[in-house]
Design an enzyme around this catalytic site. Structure first.
Site, PDB file in Angstrom:
ATOM      1  N   HIS A   1      -6.039  -3.338   8.218  1.00 60.27           N
ATOM      2  CA  HIS A   1      -4.700  -3.159   7.663  1.00 60.27           C
ATOM      3  C   HIS A   1      -4.657  -1.768   7.025  1.00 60.27           C
ATOM      4  O   HIS A   1      -5.417  -1.492   6.099  1.00 60.27           O
ATOM      5  CB  HIS A   1      -4.443  -4.251   6.628  1.00 60.27           C
TER       6      HIS A   1
ATOM      7  N   ASP B   1      -2.112   0.531   5.142  1.00 62.90           N
ATOM      8  CA  ASP B   1      -0.793   0.730   4.561  1.00 62.90           C
ATOM      9  C   ASP B   1      -0.345   2.151   4.883  1.00 62.90           C
ATOM     10  O   ASP B   1      -1.066   3.112   4.599  1.00 62.90           O
ATOM     11  CB  ASP B   1      -0.847   0.478   3.051  1.00 62.90           C
TER      12      ASP B   1
ATOM     13  N   ASP C   1       1.044  -8.726   5.436  1.00 61.55           N
ATOM     14  CA  ASP C   1       1.086  -8.302   4.028  1.00 61.55           C
ATOM     15  C   ASP C   1       2.490  -8.117   3.481  1.00 61.55           C
ATOM     16  O   ASP C   1       2.663  -7.727   2.337  1.00 61.55           O
ATOM     17  CB  ASP C   1       0.305  -6.974   3.907  1.00 61.55           C
TER      18      ASP C   1
ATOM     19  N   HIS D   1       6.169  -1.647   4.189  1.00 63.36           N
ATOM     20  CA  HIS D   1       6.194  -2.669   3.132  1.00 63.36           C
ATOM     21  C   HIS D   1       5.660  -2.257   1.758  1.00 63.36           C
ATOM     22  O   HIS D   1       5.634  -3.080   0.844  1.00 63.36           O
ATOM     23  CB  HIS D   1       5.518  -3.965   3.601  1.00 63.36           C
TER      24      HIS D   1
HETATM   25 ZN   LIG Z   1      -0.089  -3.694   3.123  1.00 66.63          ZN
END
Ligand SMILES: [Zn+2]
Length: 1081
Positions: A291, A293, A403, A613
């Site tokens: 993951h 971000d 997430d 997000h």
């Molecule tokens: Zn995230």
């Protein structure tokens, strides 16, 4: 004498002794604790397994020579640029910084002769920050994490020749989670962090010791985590202790003996992927994941490097671990890789072709789903799937948002329309009030469309692949009645990274345990997420259902934090809608005008990226918001120039003032509008019509009877009145709002609407993210100062009030009432300027209304979501703050009140009090979030009847005010005063013609990513906004040859019958989103 006889004297000496000495039971806790001591650091590290991990280590010259070049400021130069610079000598122990700077190392390695035949040679590099290993030719090889994690790079065999070999290491002065000071990672970054280069050494690793380390770690976990009433636990404990006893420090052969003992528990295949070939039915499917971000505790600019570091590491691991399959989302990140790291992209592409690296998710980024508009959600899929299809030859089947902070109710429908039938998330495991009851289920959209949803029971998307993660994949599985399988999504994440070799090795042992001893759910590797869902899909008719939004019971502050970002999001969505509509009209009107596909794509990609997000929700650091500010200003700049071009083609220009005769109003909404519009400082006109350019006519009024009146009743008390509404303002608050037509008072007696309230806002931990339920108990109404007359014109009157929040913060509020036009429901408009310098306070504005309903309605993407106004159950109460788009509404059977807004997303309705959330002031991770001046508009919109298209349209109009234009010639006005495409007046008023754009692959539009389609086409997106069967007729003046219903990716689904005059019927189910493709003749 006969044969010998024995005389019986005392006990027999050959009595079969089973235990020659006293034997005690293992004292469990002590024997258990002993296990970790065998491989941990500390006082025994020179006498335990750690002492045997390496056969030899060399560092310093002549074996490791280090040279460095410091990139200036916070630049991130390319390999070519960096390596052409002057490097200077450096060494281990030096410090590098400050935060966010980059340092390039030339590393010259020379393997000493005595190491050349060792089994495994690695470079161990630990700068306590992130890094990338590059070869001399400028190819990125692998990422480095630092701080003891992912510090190894395997030396190629070609380095074993005793000669000098050069590599480069690009050091980024940030950790995996940015640059937070101390141990609290969400605190704002420390701009002055320095990082010590702790290690740069050539290490001959003992592979037996390394393998044994993983063996005993996992068997030790079995001893610690299996229940004590199982024989499997006892056997694990015994095996571990036997290993420890067989170990001799300094004796490398003893390692082999220890491993042999471990085999009794793990089986004999854990050293290779063969362990997965037992043919036994697995329950847990491990999938590597990383993951990343797109921004968070680091800027977007750093993410681009994180992607290259993480994914090159994964390609490297795949070469060594054939069972590793890796899924990664976010088309944007693939695009960055393609642009900035072409050789890594090629490597990834090869792994994709091999079926090992799985692009997943189908969306542009892992976006927020609460706040983006419906069309934004569509574009996330359109841009995402088109990227995957054009670069990897296939689209994604699984929507992937592990997430994101809650999932809005139309996603299943949009997912399916974007070619995806499955959805993965797990964030709801963070709920802090109610436990979400399912692991695998059918998720049902507002329109009834379903997708299969799976939430991995290990409750993480960054599993460490611990024994416990595998175990929890069963023990926390909540859908065992239907299906016991699950996904285990493992790999370092959030800041990137992905699986480590340790994690892959651990999973081999977990599988070994399941097949050898049992009890642990059997994990499998080598499948894709799609394989997993394929199996689920076959049984989907037996799965439980969940209707409507997957409301996330946490992070409710994200509807409000970082107000400017949210406002820019709303504005850019509107700007893009307008541009696409007008550019479509222009490109069909004038073939020499080129549809600005590139500009539109560029703008959309920026807007979609900012919906990531942690960006749109407001949970990133300040640096990320400076970047998103720049991106939005780029969007608005491009939009202005595209609009300029369009207006030339269409023959109008935007103006500040005009006359009734010469002027027009630019309208982009798809229904008949009639509004008052200012045409000069003191004059107003009525704009009326339904085309892109509305004609103006004189506002009829007489001197004796103004259309709006303003009177002062007493000190600080004023009354505004038009033909429909009478508004009493006392000390800045609205104490009465009387609907003259309905003869109804809207504000309950003694209560105040448009009342500002402020709350203490100190959530349990996640400041920018959370507002906690107890903030409601700290409500304090703000007292306003004197109210003054702001403006009195015949067509409009307004009052201005100053409200002090604190010594540092204040609000200036203008309450306006405009002339009510017959047939148009009037509203009270409020525009505020808030100077905001608070700390951990939450500003809201409330509207007590004389309306009773146990449910309120909120606009969501392509529809309406209803939520309770009471706290009957903990599920109801958990929704004490919810997401709303352009309006929230509380209605009874025959009357209601809508609150409209131009840039806000947080709302609450408790009992009869409606409350719009305005501003928060968290101090982490952005110490300055929302400090400064904000302009916010909202409106109170009372209406007769229940919630209807009247509110839907009014909210859209409130967000898309008419713009004054002048048409130089009469022709454009005649041309554009009726729309080229529209829904006939007898169509259901619930239908909204939301989007008009050109077909992506039209020959005059295409940018060539996917096969070009002949001819010209127009795409229309129409939805039912109110939740009922909605029928209507579309008419167009464009010459249409064929109409088909298409999906969001513009694939044709079915042909639609086309009648005379370019007419065709639409017939939508409740909340259906329908897309039509008009193939032009
Ligand atoms: Zn995230």
């Amino acid at each position: 004498m006969g044969g010998e006889t024995r005389t019986q004297r005392g006990p027999r000496s050959d009595y079969p002794l089973q235990a020659p000495k006293p034997v005690g039971q293992l004292i469990h806790n002590i024997y258990k604790d002993r296990i970790s001591q065998f491989y941990s650091g500390g006082q025994y590290e020179h006498q335990n397994l750690r002492a045997m991990m390496n056969e030899a280590v060399v560092s310093g010259e002549p074996h490791v020579q280090l040279f460095v070049w410091h990139a200036p400021d916070q630049t991130r130069p390319t390999f070519k640029n960096a390596t052409s610079q002057e490097f200077t000598k450096t060494k281990v122990g030096e410090w590098f910084g400050p935060s966010w700077t980059t340092h390039w190392f030339r590393v010259i390695l020379k393997v000493p002769e005595e190491l050349q035949d060792k089994r495994l040679l690695e470079l161990h590099w630990d700068g306590n920050n992130e890094g990338m290993v590059w070869n001399e030719d400028g190819h990125p090889l692998q990422g480095l994490t630092g701080g003891g994690e992912r510090v190894e790079w395997i030396l190629p065999d070609s380095f074993r020749d005793g000669k000098e070999h050069t590599i480069y290491i690009e050091m980024a002065c940030n950790g995996m989670f940015g640059n937070a000071p101390g141990g609290d990672s969400i605190q704002p970054p420390d701009p002055n962090k320095y990082f010590r280069l702790d290690r740069a050494e050539i290490v001959a690793v003992d592979p037996d010791a390394r393998q044994l380390y993983i063996d005993i770690w996992i068997i030790g976990d079995a001893a610690r985590e299996f229940p004590q009433d199982s024989w499997e636990q006892h056997k694990a404990l015994k095996t571990c202790n036997e290993i420890i006893e067989a170990f001799e420090v300094g004796n490398r052969d003893s390692l082999k003996t220890c491993r042999k003992i471990a085999e009794e528990y793990l089986g004999s295949n854990v050293d290779s992927a063969k362990v997965y070939e037992s043919g036994k039915e697995p329950l847990v499917f491990g999938i590597g994941h990383c993951h990343i971000d797109s921004c968070w505790l680091w800027p977007f600019a750093e993410t681009k490097r994180k992607v290259a570091r993480s994914w090159s590491s994964q390609c490297d691991l795949m070469d060594r671990y054939p069972e590793l399959n890796f899924a990664c989302s976010q088309a944007q990140q693939y695009k960055w890789l393609k642009q900035l790291y072409p050789s890594v992209f090629e490597r990834v592409k090869k792994k994709v072709a091999e079926g090992r690296f799985h692009p997943i998710g189908g969306s542009w980024v892992e976006h927020d789903t609460n706040m983006p508009s419906g069309e934004s959600l569509v574009r996330q899929f359109l841009y995402g799937q088109r990227f995957y299809e054009s670069n990897f030859g296939r689209r994604c089947q699984t929507f992937w948002l592990p997430d994101t902070f809650g999932y809005s109710s139309q996603l299943p429908q949009l997912c399916r329309l974007a070619g995806m039938t499955r959805f993965l998330t797990q964030k709801l495991s963070w709920n802090n009030i109610n436990r979400f009851p399912h692991t695998t289920f059918n998720w049902v959209a507002l329109d009834g469309t379903q997708v299969i949803c799976h939430m991995p029971p290990a409750e993480t998307y960054t599993a460490e692949a611990h024994f416990g993660d595998v175990k929890r994949s069963m023990s926390q599985h909540k859908s065992l009645d239907q299906d016991a399988t699950s996904l285990l999504v493992f790999g370092k994440g959030d800041g990137g990274g992905g699986p480590t070799w340790q994690q892959i090795e651990k999973l081999r042992r977990c599988r070994g345990i399941s097949d050898t001893v049992g009890l642990l759910p059997r994990v499998h590797m080598g499948n894709s997420v799609d394989d997993f869902f394929d199996k689920l899909e076959r049984k989907a008719d037996s799965f439980v259902t969940w209707y409507g939004e997957l409301y996330f019971e946490l992070h409710r502050g994200t509807y409000t934090t970082q107000a400017k970002n949210k406002r820019d999001n709303r504005r850019s969505e509107i700007v893009l809608r307008d541009l696409e509509l007008l550019a479509t009209i222009a490109s069909i009107k004038d073939k020499s005008y080129k549809y600005p596909k590139k500009e539109i794509d560029d703008m959309w990609e920026l807007v979609l990226l900012c919906q990531f997000h942690d960006c749109l929700p407001g949970s990133s650091i300040e640096m990320a918001y400076r970047e998103s500010d720049e991106m939005y200003s780029q969007v608005f700049k491009t939009a202005a120039s595209v609009l300029e071009d369009i207006s030339k083609v269409l023959g109008f220009s935007q103006v500040q003032t005009t006359t009734v005769a010469d002027g027009a109003a630019l309208n982009t909404l798809p229904w008949h509008r009639k509004e008052v519009i200012d045409i000069s400082e003191n004059e107003a006109a009525v704009a009326c019509g339904h085309g892109p350019l509305l004609k103006l006519r004189t506002l009829k009024m007489s001197e004796d009877m103004p259309l709006v009146s303003l009177s002062q009743a007493s000190k600080n008390v004023f009354v505004l009145e038009n033909d429909q509404l009478r508004v009493r303002v006392e000390a800045g608050a609205i104490t009465s709002l009387y609907d003259r037509t309905a003869e109804r008072e809207i504000i309950p007696k003694g209560q105040k609407a448009n009342q500002y309230v402020i709350f203490d806002d100190k959530p349990l931990y996640w400041q920018a993210w959370d507002v906690e339920v107890y903030h409601l108990d700290t409500r304090k109404p703000l007292q306003s100062g004197e109210t003054e007359i702001h403006e009195v014109k015949k067509h409009r009157a307004s009052l201005i009030t100053k409200t002090k929040i604190s010594e540092k913060s204040s609000i200036e509020t203008i309450i306006t009432l405009t002339a009510a036009l017959p047939g148009q429901q009037s509203h009270v408009e409020i525009s505020s300027t808030v100077v905001w310098h608070e700390t951990m306070k939450f500003l809201k504005v409330e509207f007590p209304v004389d309306i009773r309903n146990t449910e309120a309605s909120y606009e969501t993407q392509f529809g309406i979501v209803r939520r309770p106004t009471h706290y009957n159950t903990s599920w109801d109460m958990a929704k004490f703050e919810v997401c709303s788009h352009r309006f929230a509404d509380l209605s009874e059977h025959s009357y209601g009140v809508s609150i409209l807004n131009d840039s806000k997303y947080g709302f609450a309705t408790a009992g009869n009090v409606m409350r719009l959330s305005l501003l928060r002031s968290p101090k982490a991770p952005d110490a300055h979030a929302d400090m400064g001046t904000h302009h916010i508009r909202w409106a109170i919109f009372p209406h007769q009847g229940a919630l209807s298209h009247v509110t839907v349209r009014k909210a859209a109009e409130f967000n898309s005010p008419l713009k004054l234009a002048s048409a130089a010639a009469a022709a454009p006005l005649a041309d554009l005063s009726s729309p080229p495409v529209y829904l006939t007046p007898d169509s259901s008023e619930a239908l909204v013609l939301d989007t008009v754009k050109r077909g992506e692959d039209d020959e005059d539009v295409s940018r060539g990513e996917l096969p070009v389609k002949k001819g010209r086409s127009v795409i229309l997106r129409i939805y039912d906004s109110l939740g009922g069967r909605a029928r209507g007729t579309v008419v167009t003046t464009w010459g249409v040859a064929k109409v088909s219903k298409v999906n969001l990716l513009e694939d044709e689904l079915e042909e639609v019958a086309l009648a005379e005059g370019g007419r065709f019927a639409v017939d939508l189910r409740p909340f259906e989103v329908a897309t039509y493709k008009l193939q032009l003749a």
